[in-house]
Design a protein around this motif. Sequence first.
Motif, PDB file in Angstrom:
ATOM      1  N   ILE A  72     -20.966  -9.044 -42.697  1.00 14.71           N
ATOM      2  CA  ILE A  72     -20.470 -10.308 -43.273  1.00 14.71           C
ATOM      3  C   ILE A  72     -19.587 -11.020 -42.238  1.00 14.71           C
ATOM      4  O   ILE A  72     -19.206 -10.433 -41.222  1.00 14.71           O
ATOM      5  N   ASP A  73     -19.283 -12.261 -42.521  1.00 14.05           N
ATOM      6  CA  ASP A  73     -18.360 -13.010 -41.678  1.00 14.05           C
ATOM      7  C   ASP A  73     -17.020 -12.269 -41.615  1.00 14.05           C
ATOM      8  O   ASP A  73     -16.566 -11.726 -42.617  1.00 14.05           O
ATOM      9  N   GLY A  74     -16.395 -12.276 -40.465  1.00 13.95           N
ATOM     10  CA  GLY A  74     -15.194 -11.476 -40.270  1.00 13.95           C
ATOM     11  C   GLY A  74     -13.933 -12.014 -40.926  1.00 13.95           C
ATOM     12  O   GLY A  74     -12.891 -11.372 -40.898  1.00 13.95           O
ATOM     13  N   GLY A  75     -14.020 -13.201 -41.509  1.00 13.31           N
ATOM     14  CA  GLY A  75     -12.830 -13.763 -42.142  1.00 13.31           C
ATOM     15  C   GLY A  75     -11.872 -14.343 -41.119  1.00 13.31           C
ATOM     16  O   GLY A  75     -12.203 -14.468 -39.933  1.00 13.31           O
ATOM     17  N   TYR A  76     -10.693 -14.675 -41.587  1.00 14.09           N
ATOM     18  CA  TYR A  76      -9.767 -15.445 -40.764  1.00 14.09           C
ATOM     19  C   TYR A  76      -8.517 -14.672 -40.351  1.00 14.09           C
ATOM     20  O   TYR A  76      -7.402 -15.161 -40.468  1.00 14.09           O
ATOM     21  N   THR A  77      -8.739 -13.456 -39.889  1.00 16.75           N
ATOM     22  CA  THR A  77      -7.641 -12.672 -39.328  1.00 16.75           C
ATOM     23  C   THR A  77      -7.874 -12.608 -37.825  1.00 16.75           C
ATOM     24  O   THR A  77      -9.005 -12.468 -37.391  1.00 16.75           O
ATOM     25  N   GLY A  78      -6.819 -12.749 -37.062  1.00 18.00           N
ATOM     26  CA  GLY A  78      -7.016 -12.770 -35.619  1.00 18.00           C
ATOM     27  C   GLY A  78      -6.121 -11.820 -34.866  1.00 18.00           C
ATOM     28  O   GLY A  78      -5.135 -11.305 -35.394  1.00 18.00           O
ATOM     29  N   ARG A  79      -6.507 -11.573 -33.620  1.00 19.49           N
ATOM     30  CA  ARG A  79      -5.729 -10.746 -32.711  1.00 19.49           C
ATOM     31  C   ARG A  79      -5.306 -11.667 -31.572  1.00 19.49           C
ATOM     32  O   ARG A  79      -6.139 -12.339 -30.961  1.00 19.49           O
ATOM     33  N   ILE A  80      -4.007 -11.745 -31.303  1.00 19.72           N
ATOM     34  CA  ILE A  80      -3.523 -12.677 -30.281  1.00 19.72           C
ATOM     35  C   ILE A  80      -3.977 -12.214 -28.901  1.00 19.72           C
ATOM     36  O   ILE A  80      -3.758 -11.069 -28.527  1.00 19.72           O
ATOM     37  N   VAL A  81      -4.627 -13.099 -28.174  1.00 19.38           N
ATOM     38  CA  VAL A  81      -5.087 -12.741 -26.831  1.00 19.38           C
ATOM     39  C   VAL A  81      -4.343 -13.495 -25.738  1.00 19.38           C
ATOM     40  O   VAL A  81      -4.404 -13.133 -24.569  1.00 19.38           O
ATOM     41  N   GLU A  82      -3.617 -14.553 -26.121  1.00 19.93           N
ATOM     42  CA  GLU A  82      -2.902 -15.321 -25.104  1.00 19.93           C
ATOM     43  C   GLU A  82      -1.737 -16.070 -25.734  1.00 19.93           C
ATOM     44  O   GLU A  82      -1.866 -16.636 -26.817  1.00 19.93           O
ATOM     45  N   ILE A  83      -0.595 -16.022 -25.049  1.00 18.02           N
ATOM     46  CA  ILE A  83       0.539 -16.843 -25.466  1.00 18.02           C
ATOM     47  C   ILE A  83       0.763 -17.880 -24.374  1.00 18.02           C
ATOM     48  O   ILE A  83       0.858 -17.540 -23.193  1.00 18.02           O
ATOM     49  N   ARG A  84       0.796 -19.144 -24.764  1.00 16.17           N
ATOM     50  CA  ARG A  84       1.143 -20.195 -23.799  1.00 16.17           C
ATOM     51  C   ARG A  84       2.566 -20.642 -24.112  1.00 16.17           C
ATOM     52  O   ARG A  84       2.865 -21.054 -25.228  1.00 16.17           O
ATOM     53  N   THR A  85       3.421 -20.591 -23.131  1.00 18.31           N
ATOM     54  CA  THR A  85       4.844 -20.793 -23.403  1.00 18.31           C
ATOM     55  C   THR A  85       5.322 -22.222 -23.142  1.00 18.31           C
ATOM     56  O   THR A  85       6.501 -22.514 -23.334  1.00 18.31           O
ATOM     57  N   GLU A  86       4.421 -23.106 -22.729  1.00 20.08           N
ATOM     58  CA  GLU A  86       4.849 -24.453 -22.342  1.00 20.08           C
ATOM     59  C   GLU A  86       5.698 -25.140 -23.417  1.00 20.08           C
ATOM     60  O   GLU A  86       6.782 -25.652 -23.149  1.00 20.08           O
ATOM     61  N   LEU A  87       5.201 -25.155 -24.644  1.00 26.61           N
ATOM     62  CA  LEU A  87       5.905 -25.865 -25.722  1.00 26.61           C
ATOM     63  C   LEU A  87       7.254 -25.214 -26.040  1.00 26.61           C
ATOM     64  O   LEU A  87       8.281 -25.886 -26.152  1.00 26.61           O
TER      65      LEU A  87
END
Lengths: 263, 263, 55, 55
Positions: free
Chosen positions: A127-142
């Motif tokens: 089935i579709d994996g749903g909307y849970t994620g694993r963070i792969v990148e943090i961009r610190t600019e903001l």
Amino acid sequence: MIVVKVGGEVLARNLDGIVESVGRRADRGIVLVHGGGIIVTELCKRMGVEPKFVTSPEGLRSRYTDRDEIEVYVMAMAGKINKRIVSGLLSRGVKSVGISGADGPTAIAERKERIVIVDERGRKRVIDGGYTGRIVEIRTELIDLLLSNGFTVVIAPVAVDGKGNLLNVDADQMAFKLSSAVRADKLVMLTDVPGVLINNRVIERIRTNEVNEMIKRVGFGMNRKLMSAANAIEQGVKEVIISSGLVEDPLAHALAGGGTIIS
Amino acid sequence: MIVVKVGGEVLARNLDGIVESVGRRADRGIVLVHGGGIIVTELCKRMGVEPKFVTSPEGLRSRYTDRDEIEVYVMAMAGKINKRIVSGLLSRGVKSVGISGADGPTAIAERKERIVIVDERGRKRVIDGGYTGRIVEIRTELIDLLLSNGFTVVIAPVAVDGKGNLLNVDADQMAFKLSSAVRADKLVMLTDVPGVLINNRVIERIRTNEVNEMIKRVGFGMNRKLMSAANAIEQGVKEVIISSGLVEDPLAHALAGGGTIIS
Amino acid sequence: MRVKCPICGEPVEVPDDVLPGELIDHECGVTLEVLMDGNSIRLKPLEGIKEDWGE
Amino acid sequence: MRVKCPICGEPVEVPDDVLPGELIDHECGVTLEVLMDGNSIRLKPLEGIKEDWGE
Ligand SMILES: [Zn+2]
Ligand SMILES: [Zn+2]
């Protein structure tokens, strides 16, 4: 600069105390990552969105974030909780900005596009994996921009993938990855327990080389925190403090050594 | 730099078109103020929050934002709609930040603390004024910072008062006051009509000195827009364009003169 | 029920089913707000209403 | 219902109440995913599953 993570349980019981404590130290530069799972669950109930669970072929049951639930999740996290903290800080004269990981973007995550489950009939299905994620990148600019201009930054645990999907990410993981990325002096995890407990005693200090030994002796939630803490320290965070968010002035208490210091 | 206001009706019917159109011109510097009343109403219904109305001693019936409703309002505006626009921009490669007027703070409003109503028994009573506000100050520090660093800014029509109360503010008013405060070159109001209509014809251009004459000949929603537009121009905005958000590439269409220009 | 007007001192007729915040125009010209604390009732001239709202 | 295995060519037994996405392990060792388009059924080797998720 310090990163503070505060969980949903603590917010539900002591939001004002947390806001007051963060506000007092705003001039140090604070990024506050909040959770709020309890509030999401409550809101789902009110909206008739049933929590869904899936079972993996290995028999592991876990929560499943479908399209309806991610909507509620984003509203509760980036809307309700985030803005309540921001307005609380403001009423104490602290200028702050509430964002989610999607803003900037700041937190890019990967979602499982497809997962294998065992359905109600006992048969395997993809089935579709749903909307849970694993963070792969943090961009610190903001975040860097906001901090260097004197704003306290409040972050909701929502990330985004390359296709623009908003994803539910674990607030602990967000705090760990964020504090590594911005090279925080300290990461303070405010929880509903007084620190890392072994035989009902708070362990004062844990060295990263003791973590592997320690994780066998603590509970499931805490062992993940410990492993991530060790990892964050390897990535450049000076120390991680796990401490109670339910005491008077939780940050003062944590920074004065009340809790467990991992370094 | 241009300020774009897009209403809830338009978002409900053409969110992707708006996001695409804004994304294409992001390098001009865009502040997008969004509405979303329809979505708030829908969400209130799903959550069993009944819309409330009050009657003034003069007999005027108006919507009343109580404590339950402001919560839903903030979640829908600053959570759901705001983050959906931000993630849409991101998936088109446009870096953007979604904020509410409480962030920064950017929009300070005043709420009516107490109002007089006529109750169901026909008797006059004074009650709490609810959570609707009138913007009294725009602080541009946060928006300026974000724009000058290349972020598109997406703003939800939520303001904050001095006590930290989150307030429902009219998105049109927010767009007008914001464009005056940042001295925008243009304010583009994307609506579900093609412009200011008189006898079913779009008026191409209105000078501010013609507005007083004009407002007698247009409908209620539009006459408020016209008065506010004239006001914004007096405060330094170069021109206000009222135009359709439902056409192909609505900003290109508006900037090419499709709609009504007030200057 | 009768309560003394805080402005003119004359009695004010208060309905039995009165609610907190209810307004009573007294014959001396003042508008009185009903304040209730448990079963006790006080009358106070109405204040803190901004008439000029504008929106 | 019997459908030909796209890998080994031998017949695959498909239950009558099969659902889209259902997985069938075939005796040749492949895991087949059931794709449905209206009433027609296709079988395709399972792909695109990341085993190593980590969280
Ligand atoms: Zn009197
Ligand atoms: Zn086979």
